[in-house]
Design an enzyme around this catalytic site. Structure first.
Site, PDB file in Angstrom:
ATOM      1  N   ASP A 171       0.807  -1.219   0.000  1.00  0.00           N
ATOM      2  CA  ASP A 171       0.000   0.000   0.000  1.00  0.00           C
ATOM      3  C   ASP A 171       0.843   1.272   0.000  1.00  0.00           C
ATOM      4  OD1 ASP A 171      -2.308  -1.668   0.253  1.00  0.00           O
ATOM      5  OD2 ASP A 171      -1.826  -1.866   2.365  1.00  0.00           O
ATOM      6  N   ASP A 210       3.415  15.154   1.990  1.00  0.00           N
ATOM      7  CA  ASP A 210       2.590  16.283   2.477  1.00  0.00           C
ATOM      8  C   ASP A 210       2.132  16.026   3.918  1.00  0.00           C
ATOM      9  OD1 ASP A 210       1.229  14.143   1.114  1.00  0.00           O
ATOM     10  OD2 ASP A 210      -0.656  15.234   1.358  1.00  0.00           O
ATOM     11  N   ARG A 212     -10.112  -2.497   5.933  1.00  0.00           N
ATOM     12  CA  ARG A 212      -9.601  -2.527   7.310  1.00  0.00           C
ATOM     13  C   ARG A 212      -8.828  -1.249   7.626  1.00  0.00           C
ATOM     14  NH1 ARG A 212      -6.313  -8.203   7.388  1.00  0.00           N
ATOM     15  NH2 ARG A 212      -5.917  -7.712   5.233  1.00  0.00           N
ATOM     16  N   HIS A 231      -5.849  -1.657  -5.916  1.00  0.00           N
ATOM     17  CA  HIS A 231      -5.582  -0.230  -6.077  1.00  0.00           C
ATOM     18  C   HIS A 231      -6.724   0.408  -6.838  1.00  0.00           C
ATOM     19  CE1 HIS A 231      -2.879  -2.582  -8.809  1.00  0.00           C
ATOM     20  NE2 HIS A 231      -3.812  -2.157  -9.611  1.00  0.00           N
TER      21      HIS A 231
HETATM   22  P1  IMP Z   1      -2.533 -12.845   1.844  1.00  0.00           P
HETATM   23  O1  IMP Z   1      -1.639 -12.268   0.791  1.00  0.00           O
HETATM   24  O2  IMP Z   1      -4.003 -12.600   1.601  1.00  0.00           O
HETATM   25  O3  IMP Z   1      -2.226 -14.289   2.120  1.00  0.00           O
HETATM   26  O4  IMP Z   1      -2.232 -12.076   3.223  1.00  0.00           O
HETATM   27  C1  IMP Z   1      -0.985 -12.222   3.898  1.00  0.00           C
HETATM   28  C2  IMP Z   1      -0.527 -10.903   4.497  1.00  0.00           C
HETATM   29  O5  IMP Z   1      -0.180  -9.992   3.478  1.00  0.00           O
HETATM   30  C3  IMP Z   1      -1.613 -10.195   5.337  1.00  0.00           C
HETATM   31  O6  IMP Z   1      -0.982  -9.503   6.392  1.00  0.00           O
HETATM   32  C4  IMP Z   1      -2.200  -9.205   4.355  1.00  0.00           C
HETATM   33  O7  IMP Z   1      -2.800  -8.122   4.997  1.00  0.00           O
HETATM   34  C5  IMP Z   1      -0.942  -8.791   3.588  1.00  0.00           C
HETATM   35  N1  IMP Z   1      -1.233  -8.306   2.246  1.00  0.00           N
HETATM   36  C6  IMP Z   1      -1.568  -9.039   1.166  1.00  0.00           C
HETATM   37  N2  IMP Z   1      -1.741  -8.247   0.102  1.00  0.00           N
HETATM   38  C7  IMP Z   1      -1.487  -6.993   0.495  1.00  0.00           C
HETATM   39  C8  IMP Z   1      -1.468  -5.737  -0.192  1.00  0.00           C
HETATM   40  O8  IMP Z   1      -1.704  -5.616  -1.386  1.00  0.00           O
HETATM   41  N3  IMP Z   1      -1.159  -4.652   0.593  1.00  0.00           N
HETATM   42  C9  IMP Z   1      -0.856  -4.761   1.911  1.00  0.00           C
HETATM   43  N4  IMP Z   1      -0.848  -5.912   2.566  1.00  0.00           N
HETATM   44  C10 IMP Z   1      -1.161  -7.024   1.867  1.00  0.00           C
END
Ligand code: IMP
Length: 475
Positions: free
Chosen positions: A19, A372, A342, A47
């Protein structure tokens, strides 16, 4: 040997916990390329791309959809949900974006099957996964077969024989229902959605595994778009609180179906105020374990962006309680999951972690988003911008590296250096020299410590709210 007329490829990766605002930077860089390609992950990414034409929330399709002439490639390192691809295609169609002859899905992308989603939600709550079936799908890829059932169903199977593919999907679902004592209708709706949505995506599946390689050999240039980020890498991240794919730069040339001979630059994206979703170590987090717990249980308690925004962010930032500061920063920086909604955990910039990610991947150029928002620190009691520059271990030792185990990482305390905050609104500034001196001092510190050139900084959420330090036509 790579011929002189071949194209080049650059790789863009997130340097923190996901993110970091990668889609916005990809959008800005896109005119330099013919193809934007994904090499890892699936619908766990998310995104929202906003332009004057409208906005779309993409999870699997690469972000450059608004650049009409660009090809979009999904590499074999990815796992894809058929039903969610349909949802993304619906959104594109609503904006009259036709992806025929633009979107190419590798035949070796693994299909996220209904039983993967059931298993993710049964087994992975402690990790705080997105619940989209990512881990079980990658696990089945590695397991390959069980009792004569094919576990790793790929897009090429679907193209070759859809009926056989659906029969195997159903058999895998029934086996999971039996093993975990689930009702016989568990996962059935998803199965039906996959069956009804499959036909629409067949035309996007690549004819053979060398499709991208061939395009680059003929002179097309590629930008690889990393999903998730360095600290979420399945083998080098904060295990077990990671995703199930590889996120580092080298993996672009495995999951992206292209020879590494074409590699040119590595771009890294970070945020000036960090965030993390899901559980796991986060040394510079405001509120520590209490914040982790708050964010993990927020949705179940009805806490989300709307409810938090009712509070006064400036007042929260002036609090002595670090959970309040986290909430204040979350409100001003809108840090809520794109897909899952979340509330994200919030921390100050961790230079130890950033240097680790930059060094590990030899990042050539750095983009630092959300600069910013550093101005918000003027509302805190100290009125200074914090930067984590070292860690203190349980044994009271100072360290300046990221440890290898979750246990050690979770016991670290940050060593914080402070920088002058600024009160100017910087969102309208486009010339680096015109930025407040306090911000330039902070950025100079990052650049000199990381040894990576800052190519741009984000000064607002919109596409044009970026300050570049040089032209983006990198030769
Ligand atoms: P999973 O990829 O759904 O198995 O989740 C495993 C971990 O990676 C969790 O903590 C998710 O919140 C995090 N996660 C998976 N994809 C993203 C993303 O695109 N951005 C931020 N965290 C992610």
């Amino acid at each position: 040997m790579v011929s002189k007329s071949h194209g080049y490829s650059d790789v863009l990766i997130g340097l923190q916990y996901g993110d970091e605002g990668k889609a916005k930077i990809i959008d800005i860089l896109s005119p330099n390329y013919d193809i934007v390609a994904r090499f890892n992950g699936g619908p766990n990414a998310g995104h929202t791309v906003c332009t004057e034409k409208g906005s779309v929330s993409l999870r699997q399709i690469p972000s450059a959809i608004f650049h009409d002439s660009m090809l979009l490639y999904i590499g074999s390192g990815c796992v894809n949900s058929i039903s969610m691809l349909n949802n993304e295609l619906d959104q594109c169609e609503a904006l009259k974006i036709d992806l025929t002859n633009r979107l190419i899905i590798s035949g070796q992308v693994s299909i996220i099957q209904p039983h993967h989603i059931l298993l993710d939600n049964l087994l992975h709550e402690k990790i705080g996964t997105t619940g989209r079936g990512i881990g079980p799908c990658y696990a089945d890829r590695a397991l390959r077969m069980a009792d004569g059932r094919l576990l790793n169903l790929q897009m090429a199977h679907l193209k070759e024989n859809p009926e056989e593919c659906f029969a195997m999907m159903r058999a895998n679902l029934q086996e999971t229902q039996k093993r975990y004592n689930l009702p016989s209708d568990a996962g059935l709706e998803e199965l039906e959605n996959n069956i009804s949505g499959a036909k629409r995506i067949l035309k996007f599946i690549a004819p053979d595994p060398l499709t991208l390689q061939r395009l680059v050999s003929k002179g097309k240039n590629v930008l690889f778009e990393g999903a998730q980020s360095i600290m979420l890498d399945v083998s080098r991240g904060t295990i077990p609180f990671v995703t199930s794919s590889q996120t580092t730069v080298g993996h672009a040339y495995v999951g992206g179906d292209l020879s590494p001979k074409h590699h040119r630059y590595t771009f890294g994206i970070a945020k000036a105020i960090m965030s993390r979703v899901g559980n796991g170590p986060f040394v510079s987090e405001y509120g520590g374990k209490a914040s982790e717990e708050y964010c993990a249980t927020a949705l179940a308690k009805g806490i989300n962006r709307e409810t938090e925004s009712r509070d006064d962010a400036v007042k929260l930032l002036g609090s002595d309680n670090s959970l309040d500061i986290a909430k204040g920063l979350r409100i001003v920086s809108a840090e809520y999951g794109t897909g899952t909604k979340r509330p994200r955990r919030i921390g100050s910039l961790d230079l130890v972690q950033l240097k680790h990610a930059i060094h590990q991947n030899s990042v050539d150029y750095l983009f630092l988003n959300k600069c910013d928002l550093l101005g918000a620190f003027r509302h805190t009691k100290k009125g200074k911008i914090p930067l984590t520059t070292g860690y203190i271990t349980e044994k009271n030792e100072k360290i300046d590296y990221v440890p290898s185990t979750q246990h050690t990482a979770e016991t670290l305390k940050p060593i914080v250096e402070e920088f002058e905050a600024f009160s100017d609104d910087v969102s309208h500034i486009r010339d680096f020299e015109k930025l407040p001196q306090a911000l330039k001092t902070f950025l100079n510190k990052i650049e000199s410590e990381t040894g990576s050139k800052i190519l741009g900084i984000g000064v607002g959420p919109n596409r044009e709210e970026v300050v570049l330090t040089q032209a983006l036509t990198l030769k």
